[in-house]
Enzyme design. Structure first.
Site, PDB file in Angstrom:
ATOM      1  N   ASP A  85      -4.187  77.278 -69.315  1.00 14.77           N
ATOM      2  CA  ASP A  85      -3.311  76.961 -68.189  1.00 14.77           C
ATOM      3  C   ASP A  85      -1.858  76.826 -68.628  1.00 14.77           C
ATOM      4  O   ASP A  85      -1.546  76.823 -69.823  1.00 14.77           O
ATOM      5  CB  ASP A  85      -3.799  75.675 -67.491  1.00 14.77           C
ATOM      6  CG  ASP A  85      -4.135  74.553 -68.470  1.00 14.77           C
ATOM      7  OD1 ASP A  85      -3.739  74.648 -69.647  1.00 14.77           O
ATOM      8  OD2 ASP A  85      -4.789  73.591 -68.062  1.00 14.77           O
ATOM      9  N   ASN A 154     -10.529  62.709 -64.569  1.00 11.99           N
ATOM     10  CA  ASN A 154     -11.255  62.965 -63.319  1.00 11.99           C
ATOM     11  C   ASN A 154     -12.257  64.109 -63.471  1.00 11.99           C
ATOM     12  O   ASN A 154     -12.770  64.628 -62.484  1.00 11.99           O
ATOM     13  CB  ASN A 154     -10.270  63.271 -62.176  1.00 11.99           C
ATOM     14  CG  ASN A 154      -9.446  64.529 -62.445  1.00 11.99           C
ATOM     15  OD1 ASN A 154      -9.601  65.172 -63.473  1.00 11.99           O
ATOM     16  ND2 ASN A 154      -8.574  64.886 -61.511  1.00 11.99           N
ATOM     17  N   HIS A 156     -11.594  67.108 -64.783  1.00 13.36           N
ATOM     18  CA  HIS A 156     -11.063  68.477 -64.680  1.00 13.36           C
ATOM     19  C   HIS A 156     -11.174  69.219 -66.013  1.00 13.36           C
ATOM     20  O   HIS A 156     -11.168  68.619 -67.085  1.00 13.36           O
ATOM     21  CB  HIS A 156      -9.637  68.517 -64.112  1.00 13.36           C
ATOM     22  CG  HIS A 156      -8.540  68.067 -65.005  1.00 13.36           C
ATOM     23  ND1 HIS A 156      -7.546  67.190 -64.606  1.00 13.36           N
ATOM     24  CD2 HIS A 156      -8.226  68.388 -66.280  1.00 13.36           C
ATOM     25  CE1 HIS A 156      -6.699  67.009 -65.590  1.00 13.36           C
ATOM     26  NE2 HIS A 156      -7.086  67.715 -66.627  1.00 13.36           N
ATOM     27  N   GLU A 161      -9.066  71.089 -60.791  1.00 14.37           N
ATOM     28  CA  GLU A 161      -9.225  69.723 -60.304  1.00 14.37           C
ATOM     29  C   GLU A 161     -10.518  69.615 -59.482  1.00 14.37           C
ATOM     30  O   GLU A 161     -11.092  70.643 -59.092  1.00 14.37           O
ATOM     31  CB  GLU A 161      -8.019  69.357 -59.432  1.00 14.37           C
ATOM     32  CG  GLU A 161      -6.679  69.400 -60.165  1.00 14.37           C
ATOM     33  CD  GLU A 161      -6.449  68.201 -61.088  1.00 14.37           C
ATOM     34  OE1 GLU A 161      -7.438  67.577 -61.537  1.00 14.37           O
ATOM     35  OE2 GLU A 161      -5.282  67.908 -61.375  1.00 14.37           O
TER      36      GLU A 161
HETATM   37  C1  GLP Z   1      -4.354  68.540 -69.259  1.00 12.86           C
HETATM   38  C2  GLP Z   1      -4.879  69.935 -69.605  1.00 12.86           C
HETATM   39  C3  GLP Z   1      -6.366  69.914 -69.839  1.00 12.86           C
HETATM   40  C4  GLP Z   1      -6.727  68.793 -70.804  1.00 12.86           C
HETATM   41  C5  GLP Z   1      -6.323  67.476 -70.180  1.00 12.86           C
HETATM   42  C6  GLP Z   1      -6.718  66.269 -71.007  1.00 12.86           C
HETATM   43  O1  GLP Z   1      -4.565  68.200 -67.934  1.00 12.86           O
HETATM   44  N1  GLP Z   1      -4.598  70.883 -68.577  1.00 12.86           N
HETATM   45  O2  GLP Z   1      -6.772  71.174 -70.361  1.00 12.86           O
HETATM   46  O3  GLP Z   1      -8.099  68.816 -71.054  1.00 12.86           O
HETATM   47  O4  GLP Z   1      -4.910  67.519 -70.049  1.00 12.86           O
HETATM   48  O5  GLP Z   1      -5.710  65.947 -71.922  1.00 12.86           O
HETATM   49  P1  GLP Z   1      -5.858  64.922 -73.108  1.00 12.86           P
HETATM   50  O6  GLP Z   1      -6.613  65.630 -74.178  1.00 12.86           O
HETATM   51  O7  GLP Z   1      -4.440  64.627 -73.508  1.00 12.86           O
HETATM   52  O8  GLP Z   1      -6.566  63.735 -72.582  1.00 12.86           O
END
Ligand code: GLP
Length: 259
Positions: A85, A154, A156, A161
């Site tokens: 993304d 959440n 995702h 989402e």
């Molecule tokens: C963002 C990314 C996700 C990732 C999430 C969790 O939203 N788009 O791909 O999994 O963050 O991030 P973290 O690893 O910092 O908790």
């Protein structure tokens, strides 16, 4: 840190709803095990398409892959990467853009040919065309061999989402308020967090031959439990991996505490 050849053993393995969950002592062990798996698969193949994720969770895994590369035990010369993304309207030079993140944590530190690294362009004039081109590119390159994922609080995956359809493809998405709040720690203010992103869809991810999801810390415990032991439902996008036949979660004891 461990040698590339040393095996890191999970303290517990849970198999539920088609997902294999390897539970490790701590985030270091998760990162070492994840890097060993990724390095092993890259090395075993003459051409490898690797799906990548951003977020704080995979950073140590990227550090470990760089260490193995610098030790002369891993080349990325035959690897093509696809990122999950990107924020809409952040230039790739912005220190919170995912292109910037990937260059900093992995791509600039290994021998992957830069022309084989694909991060969606969130500034594309025609974003829909950008999304279709990304799907076309993955297909033209023969599909993703292994997609590395994190998980949002959440549930995702990528920026899919809750409510994202099981057959969703790469598209523009609106970020949930809680995701923007979670990611606000990386920006000066909450208002600076983009409201939209481009994200590979659930189906784009589940088309990958294998999926490796990492989760560490107590803050991910509910999402991990919902993904593995809850219903297979769009309410928790990671639970849609229950329908995939080669999905492994590597999590630490804290993230596994509700399992
Ligand atoms: C963002 C990314 C996700 C990732 C999430 C969790 O939203 N788009 O791909 O999994 O963050 O991030 P973290 O690893 O910092 O908790």
């Amino acid at each position: 840190m461990t040698s590339a050849k040393q095996t890191i053993s999970p303290v517990r393995v849970v198999k539920k709803n088609g997902i294999r969950v390897e539970v490790y002592e701590d985030a270091e062990a998760v990162s070492a095990a994840a890097a060993a798996m990724i390095a092993g698969r890259i090395t075993a193949s003459s051409k490898f398409n690797l799906g990548l994720a951003t977020g704080s969770t995979p950073i140590k895994t990227y550090d470990e892959l760089v260490r193995i590369h610098e030790a002369g035990e891993l080349t990325f010369s035959h690897v093509t990467s696809f990122n999950l993304d990107e924020y809409v309207n952040l230039p790739p030079t912005h220190d919170q853009s995912y292109r910037y993140f990937m260059m900093k944590h992995l791509l600039d530190r290994v021998d992957i040919p830069l022309y084989n690294t694909f991060v969606l362009n969130g500034q594309a004039v025609d974003v829909d065309a950008e999304c279709s081109a990304f799907e076309g590119l993955i297909k033209a390159r023969g599909g993703v061999d292994l997609w590395l994922l994190g998980i949002g609080g959440n549930g995702h995956i990528g920026f899919n989402e809750p409510g994202s359809a099981v057959d969703s493809r790469t598209r523009v998405v609106t970020l949930d308020d809680c995701t923007r709040a979670d990611n606000a720690r990386f920006f000066a203010t909450l208002d600076d967090v983009p409201t939209h992103a481009v994200s590979a869809g659930v189906q784009t991810i589940t088309d990958s031959h294998a999926v490796l999801l990492l989760a560490t810390g107590a803050g991910k415990a509910n999402a991990v439990a919902a993904a593995v032991a809850g219903d297979c439902s769009v309410d928790c996008p990671a639970s849609l991996l229950q329908g995939h036949d080669d999905t492994t979660f590597m999590v630490d004891v804290q993230a596994a505490k509700m399992l």
